[in-house]
Design a protein around this motif. Sequence first.
Motif, PDB file in Angstrom:
ATOM      1  N   GLN A 138      31.218 -22.929  -3.956  1.00  0.00           N
ATOM      2  CA  GLN A 138      31.767 -24.181  -4.490  1.00  0.00           C
ATOM      3  C   GLN A 138      30.918 -25.375  -4.069  1.00  0.00           C
ATOM      4  O   GLN A 138      30.630 -26.261  -4.875  1.00  0.00           O
ATOM      5  CB  GLN A 138      33.215 -24.372  -4.006  1.00  0.00           C
ATOM      6  CG  GLN A 138      34.196 -23.431  -4.648  1.00  0.00           C
ATOM      7  CD  GLN A 138      35.574 -23.503  -4.006  1.00  0.00           C
ATOM      8  OE1 GLN A 138      35.734 -23.845  -2.831  1.00  0.00           O
ATOM      9  NE2 GLN A 138      36.589 -23.152  -4.786  1.00  0.00           N
ATOM     10  N   ASP A 147      27.974 -24.776 -12.576  1.00  0.00           N
ATOM     11  CA  ASP A 147      29.278 -24.131 -12.647  1.00  0.00           C
ATOM     12  C   ASP A 147      29.326 -23.071 -11.551  1.00  0.00           C
ATOM     13  O   ASP A 147      28.338 -22.355 -11.348  1.00  0.00           O
ATOM     14  CB  ASP A 147      29.441 -23.488 -14.036  1.00  0.00           C
ATOM     15  CG  ASP A 147      30.806 -22.872 -14.200  1.00  0.00           C
ATOM     16  OD1 ASP A 147      31.022 -21.777 -13.641  1.00  0.00           O
ATOM     17  OD2 ASP A 147      31.653 -23.483 -14.880  1.00  0.00           O
ATOM     18  N   ILE A 148      30.435 -22.969 -10.872  1.00  0.00           N
ATOM     19  CA  ILE A 148      30.547 -22.014  -9.764  1.00  0.00           C
ATOM     20  C   ILE A 148      30.241 -20.587 -10.203  1.00  0.00           C
ATOM     21  O   ILE A 148      29.729 -19.786  -9.418  1.00  0.00           O
ATOM     22  CB  ILE A 148      31.921 -22.098  -9.066  1.00  0.00           C
ATOM     23  CG1 ILE A 148      31.891 -21.280  -7.768  1.00  0.00           C
ATOM     24  CG2 ILE A 148      33.024 -21.664 -10.006  1.00  0.00           C
ATOM     25  CD1 ILE A 148      33.074 -21.475  -6.873  1.00  0.00           C
ATOM     26  N   HIS A 149      30.502 -20.254 -11.456  1.00  0.00           N
ATOM     27  CA  HIS A 149      30.254 -18.891 -11.944  1.00  0.00           C
ATOM     28  C   HIS A 149      28.767 -18.559 -12.035  1.00  0.00           C
ATOM     29  O   HIS A 149      28.391 -17.405 -12.183  1.00  0.00           O
ATOM     30  CB  HIS A 149      30.951 -18.679 -13.290  1.00  0.00           C
ATOM     31  CG  HIS A 149      32.437 -18.778 -13.163  1.00  0.00           C
ATOM     32  ND1 HIS A 149      33.124 -19.921 -13.474  1.00  0.00           N
ATOM     33  CD2 HIS A 149      33.352 -17.879 -12.719  1.00  0.00           C
ATOM     34  CE1 HIS A 149      34.409 -19.736 -13.238  1.00  0.00           C
ATOM     35  NE2 HIS A 149      34.571 -18.512 -12.778  1.00  0.00           N
ATOM     36  N   GLN A 150      27.917 -19.571 -11.945  1.00  0.00           N
ATOM     37  CA  GLN A 150      26.473 -19.341 -11.967  1.00  0.00           C
ATOM     38  C   GLN A 150      25.952 -18.893 -10.604  1.00  0.00           C
ATOM     39  O   GLN A 150      24.828 -18.442 -10.486  1.00  0.00           O
ATOM     40  CB  GLN A 150      25.738 -20.625 -12.375  1.00  0.00           C
ATOM     41  CG  GLN A 150      25.969 -21.047 -13.813  1.00  0.00           C
ATOM     42  CD  GLN A 150      25.279 -22.363 -14.091  1.00  0.00           C
ATOM     43  OE1 GLN A 150      25.866 -23.426 -13.941  1.00  0.00           O
ATOM     44  NE2 GLN A 150      24.012 -22.282 -14.484  1.00  0.00           N
ATOM     45  N   LYS A 152      26.158 -16.705  -7.020  1.00  0.00           N
ATOM     46  CA  LYS A 152      26.626 -15.504  -6.309  1.00  0.00           C
ATOM     47  C   LYS A 152      25.975 -15.515  -4.935  1.00  0.00           C
ATOM     48  O   LYS A 152      24.807 -15.865  -4.784  1.00  0.00           O
ATOM     49  CB  LYS A 152      26.229 -14.220  -7.044  1.00  0.00           C
ATOM     50  CG  LYS A 152      26.810 -14.086  -8.431  1.00  0.00           C
ATOM     51  CD  LYS A 152      28.262 -13.673  -8.373  1.00  0.00           C
ATOM     52  CE  LYS A 152      28.803 -13.447  -9.768  1.00  0.00           C
ATOM     53  NZ  LYS A 152      29.748 -14.422 -10.210  1.00  0.00           N
ATOM     54  N   ASP A 170      22.352 -17.762 -11.560  1.00  0.00           N
ATOM     55  CA  ASP A 170      22.121 -17.077 -12.835  1.00  0.00           C
ATOM     56  C   ASP A 170      21.383 -15.754 -12.628  1.00  0.00           C
ATOM     57  O   ASP A 170      20.476 -15.401 -13.387  1.00  0.00           O
ATOM     58  CB  ASP A 170      21.346 -17.973 -13.809  1.00  0.00           C
ATOM     59  CG  ASP A 170      22.162 -19.175 -14.263  1.00  0.00           C
ATOM     60  OD1 ASP A 170      23.412 -19.052 -14.341  1.00  0.00           O
ATOM     61  OD2 ASP A 170      21.570 -20.236 -14.526  1.00  0.00           O
TER      62      ASP A 170
END
Length: 194
Positions: A138, A147-150, A152, A170
Amino acid sequence: KEPANMQKSRDSRFLKKILTDAEIEFVKDAKNSDEALWSLWACKESAYKVIKKFLPDTAFIPKRWQVVFNKTQSECSEGKVVITGNDGIFIRLFSNHDYIHCVGADKLAELDKIISGVEILPEKENNPSFFSRLCLAQRLAKHFLLDIHQIKIKRIKEKGELRPPRAYIDGRKTDVDISLSHDGRFVAYAFMTL
């Protein structure tokens, strides 16, 4: 304040195992000896995490590592962890009545490039490792306007040993230097800005 950590400063065998003679005196003379003990431990652990990144075969022998503070303010102290055969690691220690948090770097100027945070583990969360990764992701997303989903956070095995965690954006490994930790009801993260 964790029960397992309280009163540990009175355990002379434990102190002799992890502290130098000068550090043992520092703990004994401190107003809050438990806070002094865990501050020294946090500094040594931070130094180990830094060294492990560029000297992966380094053994953690905390009794041989001397913490030296050279600047102390109300909730922040700075200094160095002196390690035989190394220039040492610069540290910045944050402490208050709830927690102790330390960050480190191999160059003094890099301490100012570190962004870190400490979060309380939610009561219903039973995986502090997952939560610390989420908090870091975050914060990275906010810092890099992503975006946090990018993002890991992964650890890979190399030569049978888990390496320090790395940030991927990504699907590509980044050069962002990160660190995660957790203890009791707290999780912490740190990363170095470019």
